[in-house]
Scaffold this active site. Structure first.
Site, PDB file in Angstrom:
ATOM      1  N   TRP A   1      67.356 -14.259  82.109  1.00 41.64           N
ATOM      2  CA  TRP A   1      68.348 -15.453  82.305  1.00 41.64           C
ATOM      3  C   TRP A   1      68.928 -15.863  81.050  1.00 41.64           C
ATOM      4  O   TRP A   1      70.105 -16.556  81.134  1.00 41.64           O
ATOM      5  CB  TRP A   1      67.587 -16.397  83.074  1.00 41.64           C
TER       6      TRP A   1
ATOM      7  N   ASP B   1      67.974 -24.341  80.306  1.00 40.33           N
ATOM      8  CA  ASP B   1      67.812 -23.879  81.661  1.00 40.33           C
ATOM      9  C   ASP B   1      66.574 -24.211  82.212  1.00 40.33           C
ATOM     10  O   ASP B   1      65.530 -23.313  81.834  1.00 40.33           O
ATOM     11  CB  ASP B   1      68.425 -22.301  81.746  1.00 40.33           C
TER      12      ASP B   1
ATOM     13  N   LYS C   1      64.123 -22.768  93.190  1.00 37.72           N
ATOM     14  CA  LYS C   1      62.741 -22.489  92.410  1.00 37.72           C
ATOM     15  C   LYS C   1      61.585 -23.254  92.548  1.00 37.72           C
ATOM     16  O   LYS C   1      60.578 -23.282  93.215  1.00 37.72           O
ATOM     17  CB  LYS C   1      62.846 -22.030  91.130  1.00 37.72           C
TER      18      LYS C   1
END
Ligand SMILES: *Cc1c(COP(=O)(O)O)cnc(C)c1O
Length: 355
Positions: free
Chosen positions: A100, A167, A191
């Protein structure tokens, strides 16, 4: 009951799913579905206000920051973050903890200079590289608080004079954080907060509008703030379901309470991984994630047996990410301790039947 260890989209509490499904047929008894009424109507404006209010309440968001529910996932967040904070001819400092972070770096490079201050690439991203320094001329420092794929998480979050961008897709609301330490936090809902379809932004207002760039409307966080997160049609169902999830969290006692439970779940599972000779943890002990627990079998010949056993025990979603292999148990907020216990029981049983 199925024990849902899915990495994302993730498990949601049964009561949240129940209320969300009712709202699709008849929203709060108004005789219309949540997904067929105007987002400018009073019932939906209340949902949006309530959802944003709950984020502020649960995370103690100071008045300096604003809360938005947008679209495009965290993946568009990579680009949006850079667009709003990377100055024309400026530089972004990035910490690379895996997939990511790398994607965030790729998007930022479309706009300007990127300085990768630390990378775990050499060691397969099993460990967070914490020996780094942020260049004094960096516009911001970007990092990923939890690496969902490798199961490596910042144990304590950094602080810095340099604006921090994080993030937090896979660990937002899992532990207490100090929002005022951050210029921007963004997190895809699916998530640990709700269903796929919306992404949460928490941004420090003062810091916007300083890049010297012309920002496309949808990517301009100031535009969304001016429009109270209703610049265009918001993803109503995803926001409503996230709101229900946040209400569930509040009823449970908030972030402090869930953090305690999350610690118990992680401890239970890591203890078994460490004590059971058939398993070993993937991520370095110092970087172990309390959200995504990655592990492998020490003897691959037991794989078929183990897979059969957990599947029989109604355990779902523990296959590792395709880039890592092995197993990954995602133990997000909504996953009960009893599900972790069910997995631990199977791991113990495997040791018994193969002895
Ligand atoms: C899943 C994930 C993403 C990607 O999110 P999308 O909403 O699918 O774009 C980004 N960052 C982290 C840490 C993730 O876990």
């Amino acid at each position: 009951m199925v024990h849902n260890f899915s990495a994302g989209p993730c498990i949601l509490p049964q009561e949240v799913l129940q209320k969300a499904s009712e709202s699709v047929k008849d929203f709060n008894g108004i005789g219309l579905s949540l997904i067929e009424i105007s987002h400018r109507s009073k019932p939906f404006i209340e949902v949006m206000d309530n959802a944003r209010g709950l984020v502020k309440e649960l995370l103690n968001v100071p008045d300096t920051h604003e809360v938005l529910f947008l679209q495009g996932g965290a993946s568009l967040g990579f680009y949006t973050a850079a667009f709003n904070f990377l100055k024309e001819n400026g530089k972004g400092a990035y910490h690379d903890s895996g997939t990511w972070s790398s994607k965030a770096i790729k998007e930022a490079k479309l706009l300007g200079n990127v300085d990768i201050v630390a990378s775990g690439k050499e060691n397969g991203y099993t460990e967070l590289m914490l020996d780094y320094s942020i260049p004094s001329d960096a516009d911001f420092f970007h990092f990923t608080s939890n690496n969902t794929i490798y199961g490596a998480q910042w144990q304590t979050l950094p602080t810095s004079k340099c604006p921090l961008i994080c993030d937090m897709s896979s660990d937002i609301f899992s532990r207490e954080i100090n929002v005022s330490d951050f210029a921007l936090i963004y997190a895809g809902a699916q998530k640990n907060m709700g269903p796929a379809g919306t992404v949460l932004y928490i941004v420090e207002k003062e810091l916007l509008g300083k890049t010297g760039r012309n920002i496309p409307s949808y990517l301009d966080l100031s535009v969304h703030i001016d429009k109270d997160s209703m610049f265009n049609t918001p993803p109503v169902f995803a926001i409503y379901t996230s709101m229900l999830m946040l209400e569930w969290l509040k009823d449970l006692g908030g972030v402090k309470a869930i953090e305690k439970i999350n610690n118990q779940k992680a401890e239970l599972l890591y203890n078994e991984i460490d004590e059971n000779p058939l398993f070993k943890g993937y991520a370095h002990v110092n970087s172990r994630s309390k959200m995504n627990v990655t592990f492998t079998l020490t003897d691959a010949s037991f794989q078929a047996k183990f897979d059969e056993m957990w599947s029989k025990a109604n355990i779902n979603g523990i296959k590792g990410h395709r880039s890592v292999g092995g197993y990954r148990a995602s133990i997000y907020n909504a996953l009960p301790l009893s599900s972790v216990q069910a997995l631990v029981n199977v791991m113990k049983e495997l040791a018994t039947v193969t002895a």
